[in-house]
Each structure stands twice: as C-alpha cells, then as structure tokens.
Scaffold this motif. Structure first.
Motif, PDB file in Angstrom:
ATOM      1  N   GLY A   1       0.813  -1.224   0.000  1.00 42.05           N
ATOM      2  CA  GLY A   1       0.000   0.000   0.000  1.00 42.05           C
ATOM      3  C   GLY A   1       0.839   1.263   0.000  1.00 42.05           C
ATOM      4  N   ASP A   2       1.756   1.360   0.964  1.00 36.26           N
ATOM      5  CA  ASP A   2       2.579   2.569   1.074  1.00 36.26           C
ATOM      6  C   ASP A   2       3.481   2.756  -0.134  1.00 36.26           C
ATOM      7  OD1 ASP A   2       1.387   2.793   3.461  1.00 36.26           O
ATOM      8  OD2 ASP A   2       3.179   2.671   4.708  1.00 36.26           O
ATOM      9  N   THR A   3       3.998   1.636  -0.636  1.00 32.32           N
ATOM     10  CA  THR A   3       4.922   1.732  -1.770  1.00 32.32           C
ATOM     11  C   THR A   3       4.229   2.303  -2.995  1.00 32.32           C
ATOM     12  OG1 THR A   3       6.270  -0.065  -0.967  1.00 32.32           O
ATOM     13  CG2 THR A   3       6.408   0.384  -3.301  1.00 32.32           C
ATOM     14  N   VAL A   4       3.020   1.830  -3.242  1.00 36.28           N
ATOM     15  CA  VAL A   4       2.316   2.311  -4.432  1.00 36.28           C
ATOM     16  C   VAL A   4       1.770   3.726  -4.201  1.00 36.28           C
ATOM     17  CG1 VAL A   4       0.407   1.856  -6.004  1.00 36.28           C
ATOM     18  CG2 VAL A   4       1.828  -0.015  -5.237  1.00 36.28           C
ATOM     19  N   ALA A   5       1.358   4.011  -2.966  1.00 39.18           N
ATOM     20  CA  ALA A   5       0.816   5.354  -2.687  1.00 39.18           C
ATOM     21  C   ALA A   5       1.921   6.413  -2.694  1.00 39.18           C
ATOM     22  CB  ALA A   5       0.093   5.348  -1.347  1.00 39.18           C
TER      23      ALA A   5
ATOM     24  N   PRO B   1      13.333   6.958  -8.648  1.00 37.09           N
ATOM     25  CA  PRO B   1      12.517   6.391  -9.699  1.00 37.09           C
ATOM     26  C   PRO B   1      11.810   5.090  -9.256  1.00 37.09           C
ATOM     27  CG  PRO B   1      14.766   6.837 -10.468  1.00 37.09           C
ATOM     28  CD  PRO B   1      14.769   6.972  -8.992  1.00 37.09           C
ATOM     29  N   PHE B   2      10.580   4.927  -9.727  1.00 41.75           N
ATOM     30  CA  PHE B   2       9.769   3.758  -9.405  1.00 41.75           C
ATOM     31  C   PHE B   2       9.549   2.962 -10.691  1.00 41.75           C
ATOM     32  CE2 PHE B   2       5.047   2.539  -8.393  1.00 41.75           C
ATOM     33  CZ  PHE B   2       5.409   1.205  -8.234  1.00 41.75           C
ATOM     34  N   VAL B   3      10.018   1.696 -10.675  1.00 43.74           N
ATOM     35  CA  VAL B   3       9.868   0.827 -11.848  1.00 43.74           C
ATOM     36  C   VAL B   3       8.991  -0.373 -11.481  1.00 43.74           C
ATOM     37  CG1 VAL B   3      11.065  -0.604 -13.567  1.00 43.74           C
ATOM     38  CG2 VAL B   3      12.157   1.486 -12.722  1.00 43.74           C
ATOM     39  N   ALA B   4       8.011  -0.658 -12.316  1.00 43.92           N
ATOM     40  CA  ALA B   4       7.177  -1.848 -12.123  1.00 43.92           C
ATOM     41  C   ALA B   4       7.516  -2.854 -13.204  1.00 43.92           C
ATOM     42  CB  ALA B   4       5.700  -1.476 -12.197  1.00 43.92           C
ATOM     43  N   ILE B   5       7.555  -4.133 -12.823  1.00 41.93           N
ATOM     44  CA  ILE B   5       7.807  -5.201 -13.801  1.00 41.93           C
ATOM     45  C   ILE B   5       6.591  -6.115 -13.776  1.00 41.93           C
ATOM     46  CG2 ILE B   5       9.352  -7.060 -14.511  1.00 41.93           C
ATOM     47  CD1 ILE B   5      11.462  -5.815 -12.595  1.00 41.93           C
ATOM     48  N   LEU B   6       5.949  -6.274 -14.921  1.00 45.41           N
ATOM     49  CA  LEU B   6       4.752  -7.110 -14.980  1.00 45.41           C
ATOM     50  C   LEU B   6       4.938  -8.224 -15.994  1.00 45.41           C
ATOM     51  CD1 LEU B   6       1.980  -4.339 -14.973  1.00 45.41           C
ATOM     52  CD2 LEU B   6       2.778  -5.685 -13.024  1.00 45.41           C
ATOM     53  N   GLY B   7       4.561  -9.440 -15.587  1.00 46.48           N
ATOM     54  CA  GLY B   7       4.642 -10.594 -16.482  1.00 46.48           C
ATOM     55  C   GLY B   7       3.376 -11.411 -16.344  1.00 46.48           C
TER      56      GLY B   7
ATOM     57  N   ASN C   1      -3.356   1.812 -13.119  1.00 44.87           N
ATOM     58  CA  ASN C   1      -3.063   2.464 -11.834  1.00 44.87           C
ATOM     59  C   ASN C   1      -1.581   2.808 -11.722  1.00 44.87           C
ATOM     60  OD1 ASN C   1      -3.914   3.475  -9.279  1.00 44.87           O
ATOM     61  ND2 ASN C   1      -3.091   1.657  -8.295  1.00 44.87           N
ATOM     62  N   LEU C   2      -0.721   1.868 -12.156  1.00 49.13           N
ATOM     63  CA  LEU C   2       0.724   2.093 -12.032  1.00 49.13           C
ATOM     64  C   LEU C   2       1.243   3.165 -12.993  1.00 49.13           C
ATOM     65  CD1 LEU C   2       2.149  -1.494 -11.411  1.00 49.13           C
ATOM     66  CD2 LEU C   2       1.826   0.322  -9.744  1.00 49.13           C
ATOM     67  N   LEU C   3       0.566   3.331 -14.121  1.00 49.46           N
ATOM     68  CA  LEU C   3       1.003   4.382 -15.061  1.00 49.46           C
ATOM     69  C   LEU C   3       0.942   5.768 -14.420  1.00 49.46           C
ATOM     70  CD1 LEU C   3      -0.458   3.246 -18.508  1.00 49.46           C
ATOM     71  CD2 LEU C   3       1.961   3.607 -17.954  1.00 49.46           C
ATOM     72  N   LYS C   4       0.051   5.922 -13.439  1.00 55.24           N
ATOM     73  CA  LYS C   4      -0.045   7.216 -12.733  1.00 55.24           C
ATOM     74  C   LYS C   4       1.126   7.405 -11.772  1.00 55.24           C
ATOM     75  CE  LYS C   4      -4.969   6.346 -12.368  1.00 55.24           C
ATOM     76  NZ  LYS C   4      -5.853   5.777 -11.355  1.00 55.24           N
ATOM     77  N   LYS C   5       1.726   6.284 -11.340  1.00 54.97           N
ATOM     78  CA  LYS C   5       2.735   6.358 -10.270  1.00 54.97           C
ATOM     79  C   LYS C   5       4.154   6.039 -10.729  1.00 54.97           C
ATOM     80  CE  LYS C   5      -0.719   6.192  -7.083  1.00 54.97           C
ATOM     81  NZ  LYS C   5      -0.965   7.162  -6.038  1.00 54.97           N
ATOM     82  N   ALA C   6       4.259   5.071 -11.642  1.00 55.49           N
ATOM     83  CA  ALA C   6       5.589   4.556 -11.995  1.00 55.49           C
ATOM     84  C   ALA C   6       6.280   5.410 -13.054  1.00 55.49           C
ATOM     85  CB  ALA C   6       5.465   3.120 -12.489  1.00 55.49           C
ATOM     86  N   ASP C   7       7.608   5.343 -13.051  1.00 52.73           N
ATOM     87  CA  ASP C   7       8.390   6.021 -14.087  1.00 52.73           C
ATOM     88  C   ASP C   7       8.516   5.136 -15.321  1.00 52.73           C
ATOM     89  OD1 ASP C   7       9.314   8.512 -12.622  1.00 52.73           O
ATOM     90  OD2 ASP C   7       9.846   6.931 -11.216  1.00 52.73           O
TER      91      ASP C   7
END
Length: 411
Positions: free
Chosen positions: A184-188, A193-199, A212-218
């Motif tokens: 919760g805290d990490t995403v909020a 830089p914040f990188v998300a990896i999705l598979g 949702n992550l496009l609003k937060k992640a770099d």
C-alpha cells in the motif's frame, strides 16, 4: 493503516480466532513451499506469549467434489506448523460440531488448536466462498475476538474473514499489517525512480494494475505471455505465441496513453512445441516464424530491462517473464530475479504468485524487501482497490488529537 492492530486487543485468557493463509503447495502429501506458514509465525507466537487461546483456520485448495476433501486436508500443515512452533498443535478434522467446540472449550492459555480446511464448507452450496451469514456467525461464536492475518484471501468476501469480522471485535495480524504497509505505502508514496515489472500470461488480468501504475511509476517493463498481445497490437508477427485477440485495441490504447513509460521486449526465446526439452532459438519479432511461439524474453531484452532498473529506488514485480517451470525458458525470470536481489539501495517488492515462488525457489527469499503471500490480493491492491477482508476489520481507535496517529500515549 487505520485498522486495529494485534496490540490493540486484550488477548490474555481469551479465545482468539485467527484466519491464516496456509494455502500451501502440497505434492504427494509433502509441502513443497512453507513460506506462508513461516510468514504467519510472528502473529501466532505473539498470541502464545500473551497467553491467548489460539484457534487457527485456513482454506487449502478448492473443494468441488468428495474426492477433493482428503487431498486438501490441513493435517499435514498442522504437523509442519507444530515443527516450526516447537509446540503441540491440536488438529481437529472438522469445521463445526461438538468435537471442535469441546476442543476449543478445553483449551488452556497459550495452547493452539487448528481446525479443518474452511472450504470443506463449500462442498454443500459454497457456504464459505459465498460468505454464508449463518456460517460466519457460527465460527464467530467459537471465539472472543478475531485476528485476520490472511492477506492472500483479503480480496475475497468469505465467511472466514468478512463473516466472522462482522460478528466479533477484530484486528489485523502482523503479516496483514506488513503486506498493507509494504504494498500500500509503496504504491501510494513510492521513492522515485519507481519501476514496475509485470509478467504472466494475460493482459486482462493486469489491465487495472497497468492503468493504476502508469499514474505512479516512471517505467513499466512488460514480459511474459502478456507482452505478445502488446506486440501484435503494434503490428508485429508473434507466430503461435499466446495472445488475447479481443484485447488488441485495449493494448493499443494503453500504449498510446503510456507516454513512453511502457518498455516491451526486443527479442524472444522461441520454440515450435510447448514442452520442457523443446528445441529453441532466440529471435527478434521481425524474424519470428509463423509456426513458432515465444516462451521467454531473450538476452537483449534482459539487458534492456536491467538498464531500465539501474538507479531505481522502488521496484514492484508481479508475474514471470516466461514459462519458468521449463528450465530452457526460465532464464528471463531468473535474470530479473537476480538483478532485483542484488539491488542495494532499492525497496524491492514481489507481489506474490509465480514470481514469489520463483524468487524463493532460487534462494533469494532474504534478498527482497518484501515478498507478498497473496497473488490475487496483491494485484487488486496494486490496482488501488479496497480489499473486503481488510475493510471488514475494526478501525483503529482515534486518540485525543482526533486522527489515527502514532503518538506515544494510551488510548
């Protein structure tokens, strides 16, 4: 987190019902990964030390027909828990009835009772999964208070979480608190830089997460089967690779709105047959043949993804990069796992499921900031959704300053 915590409950001498998530993989009667049991130990030990009567229950697998009962009994889990705790766990092979009631009523302080798989109640009309009010009320009647430590089922409204919580004083266990804090805290409030990896296989499973992550992640790095839907949407030939044809327009609009934040694979490990020892080669999307399917990201993509990860302060990973169950197609997942495990100054979080299994399998359990115990729950949380199993818990007491606070004073 504005929910009551373990320390907010006066548990001494009380019968404390604890919903744990012991839905562990079992092959031929042997637990192959006990991570979920290990993660629940701090809550259980706290309650034992505080002289509570600890009543544990969990689901295990799915129960659809009679033959599912024996293979999904929690007796093997109770034995493993007994070893880990170093004290007797009294396993009661029933979900209701006089034997269970007597075992609970005869408990002394600091003793542990565990009752049978809550989904045994699903054999007759899905009473657990559909949050049957009578069942929730009955289970609540067995205890004085309720602790929910099962993050893995927090996205479901079941009798064993929401049903009990609506009938008893309730609080979040340590694992639940930890999951809510880290994910919760990490995403909020991610450190950038914040990188998300999705598979994983499907775009449809992750649409909400991506949006949702496009609003937060770099940056969002996309691998696994879901990458092929994006690649086909861009006009590339993907051969016989997995693809959600009905999601091509959606994939296109996601890419258009991503402002260059989405990074897709540049090469792929292809084969003609979906099997462990199939012959394979590395191909770019330009020279992938009609009868080939991609089962992993290639070496250039691994290099590209590692470059994108350089300097990241927060990384969230959910979903493998290929068919990591097959050795020949596990290299992408292993390389990403290794890269994250060796990131010194970053907060690294794995959102449960197959990526968590891969990290633990590779011996990196201790190398991540947090490995979530909940696949589906993590995904919904990453989407920004409220989780019924959390919402149903009692709110934390407010102090005189009128807000949920960390002030050092008694409530």
């Amino acid at each position: 987190m504005n929910k009551k915590a373990l320390e907010d409950l006066n548990v001494k001498g009380k019968k404390v019902l604890v919903r744990v998530d012991f839905n562990v993989p079992i092959i031929d009667g042997v637990i192959t990964d006990d991570n979920r049991i290990v993660q629940a130990l701090p809550t259980i030990k706290y309650l034992i030390d505080e002289e509570a009567k600890v009543i544990l229950f969990s689901h295990l697998g799915r129960i659809k027909k009679e033959e599912d009962l024996a293979k999904n009994s929690l007796d093997v889990v109770a034995k493993r828990l007994e070893e880990l705790l170093g004290q007797k766990v009294n396993f009661v092979p029933y979900t209701r009835g006089i034997e269970l009631e007597n075992a609970i009523n005869e408990m002394k302080n600091s003793e542990v009772v565990m009752f049978q798989n809550t989904r045994y109640e699903d054999l007759d009309g899905k009473k657990e999964s559909k949050n049957d009010p009578e069942l929730g009320k009955y289970w609540a009647s067995l205890g004085d208070m309720f602790v929910n430590d099962a993050f893995g089922t927090a996205h479901r409204s079941h009798a064993s979480n929401v049903g009990i919580a609506s009938n008893l004083e309730s609080a979040a266990g340590y694992l639940m608190e930890k999951e809510l804090k880290y994910i919760g805290d990490t995403v909020a409030n991610p450190q950038k830089p914040f990188v998300a990896i999705l598979g994983g296989a499907k775009v449809s499973d992750k649409i909400g997460v991506i949006e949702n992550l496009l609003k937060k992640a770099d940056k969002i790095l996309i691998g696994g089967g879901m990458a092929y839907t994006f690649m086909k949407a861009l006009g590339y030939n993907i051969g016989t690779s997995i693809c959600e044809e009905d999601k091509l327009d959606l994939a296109n609009s996601i890419l258009e709105n991503a402002n260059g934040k989405i990074v897709l694979p540049v090469d792929v490990v292809v084969t003609k047959e979906f099997k462990e020892d199939a012959e394979y080669r590395v191909a770019t999307y330009k020279n992938l043949k009609e009868d080939e399917m991609g089962l992993d990201i290639g070496p250039k993509t691994i290099k590209l993804f590692k470059k994108e990860l350089k300097g990241a302060k927060t990384v969230v990973w959910n979903g493998p990069m290929g068919v990591f169950e097959f050795t020949n197609f596990a290299k992408g997942t292993e390389a990403i796992c290794e890269a994250l495990a060796n990131m010194k100054d970053a907060r690294t979080i794995i959102g449960g499921g197959d990526s968590a299994a891969a990290a633990i399998q590779m011996g990196y359990r201790e190398k991540f900031t947090h490995i979530s115990t909940g696949g589906g729950a993590s995904l919904e949380f990453l989407e920004g959704k409220e989780l019924p199993g959390v919402v149903s818990l009692d709110d934390a007491l407010e102090c005189d300053c009128g807000e949920d606070c960390d002030h050092d004073h008694d409530h």
